[in-house]
Design a protein around this motif. Structure first.
Motif, PDB file in Angstrom:
ATOM      1  N   MET A  73       0.508  -1.096  -0.076  1.00 40.84           N
ATOM      2  CA  MET A  73       0.052  -0.056  -0.148  1.00 40.84           C
ATOM      3  C   MET A  73       1.006   1.381  -0.114  1.00 40.84           C
ATOM      4  SD  MET A  73      -3.388   0.803   2.450  1.00 40.84           S
ATOM      5  CE  MET A  73      -4.290  -0.583   1.769  1.00 40.84           C
ATOM      6  N   LYS A  74       0.497   2.263  -0.557  1.00 36.69           N
ATOM      7  CA  LYS A  74       1.301   3.797  -0.602  1.00 36.69           C
ATOM      8  C   LYS A  74       0.560   4.576   0.067  1.00 36.69           C
ATOM      9  CE  LYS A  74       3.033   2.962  -5.420  1.00 36.69           C
ATOM     10  NZ  LYS A  74       2.324   1.668  -5.801  1.00 36.69           N
ATOM     11  N   PHE A  75       1.126   5.091   1.220  1.00 39.61           N
ATOM     12  CA  PHE A  75       0.462   5.981   2.107  1.00 39.61           C
ATOM     13  C   PHE A  75       1.353   7.453   1.646  1.00 39.61           C
ATOM     14  CE2 PHE A  75       0.256   2.187   4.564  1.00 39.61           C
ATOM     15  CZ  PHE A  75      -1.452   2.401   4.831  1.00 39.61           C
ATOM     16  N   LEU A  76       0.577   8.433   2.173  1.00 41.70           N
ATOM     17  CA  LEU A  76       1.323   9.800   1.830  1.00 41.70           C
ATOM     18  C   LEU A  76       0.771  10.797   2.770  1.00 41.70           C
ATOM     19  CD1 LEU A  76      -0.619  11.611  -1.044  1.00 41.70           C
ATOM     20  CD2 LEU A  76      -1.357   9.415  -0.310  1.00 41.70           C
ATOM     21  N   ARG A  77       1.261  11.973   2.618  1.00 41.18           N
ATOM     22  CA  ARG A  77       0.721  13.165   3.356  1.00 41.18           C
ATOM     23  C   ARG A  77       0.435  14.455   2.326  1.00 41.18           C
ATOM     24  NH1 ARG A  77       4.229  15.498   6.455  1.00 41.18           N
ATOM     25  NH2 ARG A  77       2.980  15.975   8.366  1.00 41.18           N
ATOM     26  N   TYR A  78      -0.550  15.132   2.646  1.00 36.61           N
ATOM     27  CA  TYR A  78      -0.799  15.868   1.402  1.00 36.61           C
ATOM     28  C   TYR A  78      -1.323  17.218   1.815  1.00 36.61           C
ATOM     29  CZ  TYR A  78      -5.833  14.855   2.381  1.00 36.61           C
ATOM     30  OH  TYR A  78      -6.982  15.160   2.697  1.00 36.61           O
ATOM     31  N   GLY A  79      -1.472  18.140   1.104  1.00 40.81           N
ATOM     32  CA  GLY A  79      -1.789  19.625   1.720  1.00 40.81           C
ATOM     33  C   GLY A  79      -0.565  20.728   1.954  1.00 40.81           C
ATOM     34  N   PRO A  80      -1.045  21.829   2.337  1.00 38.88           N
ATOM     35  CA  PRO A  80      -0.032  23.053   2.315  1.00 38.88           C
ATOM     36  C   PRO A  80       0.926  22.620   3.557  1.00 38.88           C
ATOM     37  CG  PRO A  80      -2.267  23.890   2.604  1.00 38.88           C
ATOM     38  CD  PRO A  80      -2.261  22.270   2.452  1.00 38.88           C
ATOM     39  N   THR A  81       2.188  23.231   3.256  1.00 40.23           N
ATOM     40  CA  THR A  81       3.364  23.165   4.023  1.00 40.23           C
ATOM     41  C   THR A  81       2.937  23.278   5.639  1.00 40.23           C
ATOM     42  OG1 THR A  81       4.992  23.812   2.484  1.00 40.23           O
ATOM     43  CG2 THR A  81       5.614  23.644   4.561  1.00 40.23           C
ATOM     44  N   GLY A  82       3.288  22.242   6.580  1.00 39.54           N
ATOM     45  CA  GLY A  82       2.849  22.341   7.471  1.00 39.54           C
ATOM     46  C   GLY A  82       1.401  22.041   8.155  1.00 39.54           C
ATOM     47  N   GLN A  83       0.603  21.791   7.136  1.00 38.10           N
ATOM     48  CA  GLN A  83      -0.895  21.534   7.429  1.00 38.10           C
ATOM     49  C   GLN A  83      -1.220  20.106   6.852  1.00 38.10           C
ATOM     50  OE1 GLN A  83      -3.386  25.079   6.625  1.00 38.10           O
ATOM     51  NE2 GLN A  83      -1.655  26.241   6.680  1.00 38.10           N
ATOM     52  N   GLU A  84      -0.290  19.382   6.485  1.00 41.02           N
ATOM     53  CA  GLU A  84      -0.304  18.025   6.022  1.00 41.02           C
ATOM     54  C   GLU A  84      -1.406  17.120   6.556  1.00 41.02           C
ATOM     55  OE1 GLU A  84       3.848  19.621   4.638  1.00 41.02           O
ATOM     56  OE2 GLU A  84       2.702  19.303   6.528  1.00 41.02           O
ATOM     57  N   LYS A  85      -2.283  16.453   5.698  1.00 45.17           N
ATOM     58  CA  LYS A  85      -3.078  15.357   6.120  1.00 45.17           C
ATOM     59  C   LYS A  85      -2.674  13.968   5.986  1.00 45.17           C
ATOM     60  CE  LYS A  85      -7.179  18.629   6.426  1.00 45.17           C
ATOM     61  NZ  LYS A  85      -8.421  18.597   5.718  1.00 45.17           N
ATOM     62  N   PRO A  86      -2.920  12.998   6.774  1.00 45.32           N
ATOM     63  CA  PRO A  86      -2.697  11.605   5.918  1.00 45.32           C
ATOM     64  C   PRO A  86      -3.499  11.242   4.869  1.00 45.32           C
ATOM     65  CG  PRO A  86      -4.053  11.573   8.347  1.00 45.32           C
ATOM     66  CD  PRO A  86      -3.548  12.996   7.913  1.00 45.32           C
ATOM     67  N   GLY A  87      -2.978  10.441   4.117  1.00 44.83           N
ATOM     68  CA  GLY A  87      -3.889   9.868   3.177  1.00 44.83           C
ATOM     69  C   GLY A  87      -3.048   8.462   2.332  1.00 44.83           C
ATOM     70  N   LEU A  88      -4.019   7.977   1.722  1.00 45.24           N
ATOM     71  CA  LEU A  88      -3.268   6.747   0.846  1.00 45.24           C
ATOM     72  C   LEU A  88      -3.677   6.976  -0.619  1.00 45.24           C
ATOM     73  CD1 LEU A  88      -5.824   4.647   0.413  1.00 45.24           C
ATOM     74  CD2 LEU A  88      -5.647   3.995   2.692  1.00 45.24           C
ATOM     75  N   LEU A  89      -2.889   6.391  -1.384  1.00 45.30           N
ATOM     76  CA  LEU A  89      -3.160   6.336  -2.966  1.00 45.30           C
ATOM     77  C   LEU A  89      -3.920   5.098  -3.402  1.00 45.30           C
ATOM     78  CD1 LEU A  89      -2.145   8.433  -5.006  1.00 45.30           C
ATOM     79  CD2 LEU A  89      -0.568   6.609  -5.917  1.00 45.30           C
ATOM     80  N   ASP A  90      -5.013   5.111  -3.707  1.00 44.03           N
ATOM     81  CA  ASP A  90      -5.611   4.093  -4.193  1.00 44.03           C
ATOM     82  C   ASP A  90      -5.509   3.436  -5.596  1.00 44.03           C
ATOM     83  OD1 ASP A  90      -7.090   5.546  -6.214  1.00 44.03           O
ATOM     84  OD2 ASP A  90      -8.933   5.905  -5.327  1.00 44.03           O
TER      85      ASP A  90
END
Length: 283
Positions: free
Chosen positions: A1-18
């Motif tokens: 599985m591929k996980f990531l963090r997305y969003g503006p610098t310092g405000q990233e949220k957790p996510g995964l890539l489907d």
């Protein structure tokens, strides 16, 4: 599985890539891709989620949506030097009898596509594509045979280095390695089951479309399980610690004549099954 963090610098949220290349938001499940969220029991729970039930984040990752560093709140950013036999040869160095260990400061960490800034008065800023290992389960004196059970995942790292600071001034390598923006991480944190054979991954780096590095983890001298065990003799490893495991040949310092970043270039780099980074260099 591929996980990531997305969003503006310092405000990233957790996510995964489907499977369709879309980001699915994990904010309702974990607070961040960091610390205890990387423990084996948490990762198992995340991998068992019904992905289709998670909210879709609009936009294409790395195009419409900024992807941040794939791990948050990193405690230690540990690096291994001269760990590829062919890279040691290009620099005129011998393979060390034990791993060369140094640090990048965590303030160097940026997203995989964020700008890289050349430090003031720098004359020898260089590039290094590297395999990153992210610790999930911490520990000390970890047995080599058990080391992979401590890994949350793998990622791409650009170990950007200022060679004059690193090699031509008194002291340790660290001051040439930890400048701001010298540690792009990501785009994805890829779980070991999806990576497969981490000892045979193609890796490459281009500057302005010219391929300088074209190697493989096959030529790594000290392998991942050994490095985890070795490092854990000298420090406790904690969830979210990052280990950068060395680079194959093709760095700027090894060119004839040497070539260094001046500003205005675009670096593109990647590792098989781990994704691609693209950074514009700012003077």
């Amino acid at each position: 599985m591929k996980f990531l963090r997305y969003g503006p610098t310092g405000q990233e949220k957790p996510g995964l890539l489907d499977d369709m290349g879309q980001i699915r938001d994990l904010s309702a499940v974990i607070p961040d891709l960091a610390g205890s969220s990387l423990l084996p029991e948490t990762m198992e729970r995340l991998m068992a989620l019904d992905i289709k039930s998670l909210p879709i984040v609009p936009g294409a990752p790395q195009k419409d949506v900024r992807v941040g560093p794939c791990v948050g709140q990193v405690g230690k950013f540990i690096c291994i030097g001269l760990n590829y036999a062919d890279h040691a040869a290009e620099t005129g160095a011998t393979v060390p009898p034990e791993p060369v260990v140094f640090n990048k400061w965590t303030s160097a960490i940026v997203g995989p596509d964020d700008e890289v800034k050349i430090p003031r008065d720098s004359v020898k800023t260089d590039w290094e594509v590297e395999l990153g290992v992210v610790i999930g389960k911490g520990g000390s004196y970890i047995e080599e045979a058990e080391a992979m059970s401590h890994v949350a995942g793998f990622c791409v790292i650009n170990d950007i280095s200022e060679r004059e600071y690193q090699l031509e001034r008194a002291g340790t390598w660290d001051k040439g390695k930890g400048c701001d923006t010298f540690g792009p991480l990501g785009p994805w944190l890829v779980t070991p089951d999806e990576v497969g054979d981490y000892d045979d991954l193609k890796m490459w780096l281009d500057v302005d479309g010219h391929r300088y590095q074209n190697g493989s983890t096959r030529t790594m001298v000290y392998k991942v399980p050994f490095l985890i065990s070795y490092l854990s003799r000298f420090m406790s490893l904690q969830p979210g610690d990052v280990i950068s495991t060395g680079t194959p040949p093709g760095v700027g310092m090894g060119q004839k004549p040497p070539k260094f970043l001046k500003g205005g270039e675009v670096m593109s780099l990647g590792i098989e099954r781990l994704g691609v980074q693209t950074q514009r260099v700012i003077a």
